[in-house]
Design an enzyme around this catalytic site. Structure first.
Site: not given
Length: 522
Positions: A456-457
């Protein structure tokens, strides 16, 4: 396309597909969409294997619809982060989880010199993008948007047991995780409907939109550099099969994702001056915030063994989901949020990584993660050669609260599995055992050895103030500071990760920035 495009959008993923669809609603705007992957047309073009919502193509090693980024989660833990490389981007290969960010996420971003991102300001866009099949249109939900959203039914025996275990431990019901009620146990809002993962390619760029006369789409072309002349973006250098070409355009929007977009900016001379000069890249804009601090969600997988083989899920791999606030909160005051997540998989991990919905005798799993925003990661360019991956360090487990929060979510998951309702269907947690669970140091070692990422950068090109280049690389409408006619539209612009998976927020970014462009915020 008979003339130079007004806009070239680089990347046809969660935000890029949305942006392209909305921009081309204006018939007088010519748009060129360029993506490194293929551009399937409709469901038949994607094929059932890629759209089956019971599977996660991104979990399969070397899947042709993905690209892998080598990273370090900790100094001792290398990892490969996979992202979508096909129309729809990661919405084509992810799990279909579609939960909005929390009000406090939006308001935190707004407070960082981005007032248009306050929750009450973005709520109309969240409604616009959504067709909530369960709750219908309201002041909170949309009923006519492209993204069809349905909450998974709590009907599978493992999901029912999870719900009852959460009740047994006193966790509140959380029936609509896309409202702003207190966190608890509930079904997962998903863009998987009737067993089909409805990615942004299907929902925003179906064949009738791809055929718009003011849209040209090029698949299989890798962007290598933004062309910038006299402080203005004028096009993009693209490559295919070893051959390069320059695509000219009136403006450029980068939507290649939170790992690729900062690298592309750095290759184009927009990034920390010292890094660029060290590699001989001409500096267009000294932008120290590019790649300087990003965040993601650390995660561990906890396996449990059913007493008997359970049926494969009918429509989605997702079971129930529990959100809870960490007990201590930590030094950043996170205790009021539901920033710990226990997500249930109804398909064995061995099945997710092999493409099978059922494996007799295999354990099932919970994915336990900490979703506290902690922008400690760093992405740095290593070579002027665009084929050389950047150095990406997630810097997980760098603070004491990283361990304490992961310990807590692991122990909560173990307690759920140990409740009488769950014990009716389970032989119990396989690992870690009680001797590890009850010893902080032993559990910390287990966490270090089993650590993963939820992928989930966010925050590699953060939006923030022009007068503070260490905190802001773009403004709240995605415009790159100091470079005209260049925007970013993907999760890299979020100052940090939301407390939920960012797929819904990525679609919101496409809607939000398209609206800004259509309103002439240049």
């Amino acid at each position: 396309m008979s003339r130079r495009p007004d806009v070239v959008v680089v990347g046809a993923g969660a935000a890029g597909a949305v942006l392209t669809a909305r921009l081309t609603e204006d018939s007088d705007r010519n748009v060129l969409l360029v993506d490194a992957g293929p551009i399937p047309r409709g469901k038949d073009g994607f094929g059932p294997a890629l759209l089956d919502a019971r599977l996660v193509p991104g979990a399969l090693p070397n899947h042709p619809a993905t690209t892998a980024h080598p990273v370090r989660l900790t100094p001792e833990r290398p990892w490969l982060v996979t992202r979508g490389r096909v129309l729809g981007g990661s919405t084509t290969v992810n799990g279909g989880y579609f939960i909005r960010a929390r009000r406090e996420d939006f308001d935190r971003w707004a407070a960082a010199s981005n007032p248009a991102w306050a929750y009450d300001e973005v709520l109309p866009f969240l409604r616009t993008l959504e067709n909530d099949l369960d709750l219908g249109p309201s002041q909170l939900h949309g009923g006519q948007g492209p993204m069809r959203i349905r909450r998974g039914r709590i009907a599978h025996p493992a999901a029912v047991a999870f719900r009852d275990a959460a009740r047994h431990l006193g966790f509140p019901a959380d029936p609509d995780k896309n409202d702003q009620a207190p966190p608890g146990f509930g079904p997962v809002p998903s863009n998987a409907v009737d067993g089909i993962r409805l990615n942004t390619g299907l929902t925003y760029l179906p064949p009738e939109v791809l055929d718009r006369p003011n849209l040209t789409v090029l698949g299989g072309w890798q962007a290598r550099r933004v062309v910038i002349e006299d402080g203005r973006a004028t096009g993009v250098v693209v490559e295919r099969d070893g051959g390069r070409a320059t695509v000219e355009a009136g403006s450029v929007v980068l939507s290649t994702g939170a790992l690729s977009t900062p690298h592309l900016l750095q290759l184009s001379g927009i990034g920390p001056r010292a890094d660029l000069e060290r590699l001989g890249i001409p500096v267009v804009r000294d932008a120290p915030a590019v790649g300087a601090s990003f965040s993601d969600h650390p995660q561990v997988v906890l396996d449990w063994m059913p007493r008997e083989d359970l049926d494969a899920p009918a429509e989605s791999w997702l079971g129930g989901c529990l959100h809870l606030p960490c007990a201590e909160g930590g030094s950043d005051g996170a205790g009021t949020r539901g920033d710990l997540e226990v997500l249930q998989s109804l398909v064995p991990m061995a099945g997710l990584v092999s493409g099978a919905v059922s494996i007799p005798g295999a354990p099932l799993s919970f994915l336990a993660s900490v979703q506290t925003p902690r922008p400690n990661g760093r992405l740095r360019i290593r070579s002027a050669d665009p084929g050389t991956s950047p150095d990406i360090d997630y810097n997980f487990l760098s603070a004491a609260e990283d361990f304490s929060r992961l310990r807590e979510v692991v122990r909560v998951t173990a307690a759920l599995i140990d409740t009488p309702p769950f014990a009716d269907i389970s032989h119990g947690l396989l690992d870690p055992g009680p001797e590890v669970l009850n010893d902080d140091r032993a559990l910390d070692r287990w966490i270090r050895d089993h650590l993963g990422t939820a992928q989930h950068t966010c925050g590699t090109v953060p939006m923030g103030p022009l007068d503070d280049p260490g905190r802001g690389a773009v403004d709240q409408f995605g415009r790159v500071h100091g470079v005209r006619a260049l925007r970013v539209a993907d999760t890299s612009i979020l100052p940090d990760a939301p407390q939920r998976g960012p797929a819904a927020t990525a679609v919101l970014i496409g809607e939000f920035i398209a609206d800004a462009m259509r309103r002439g915020r240049r």
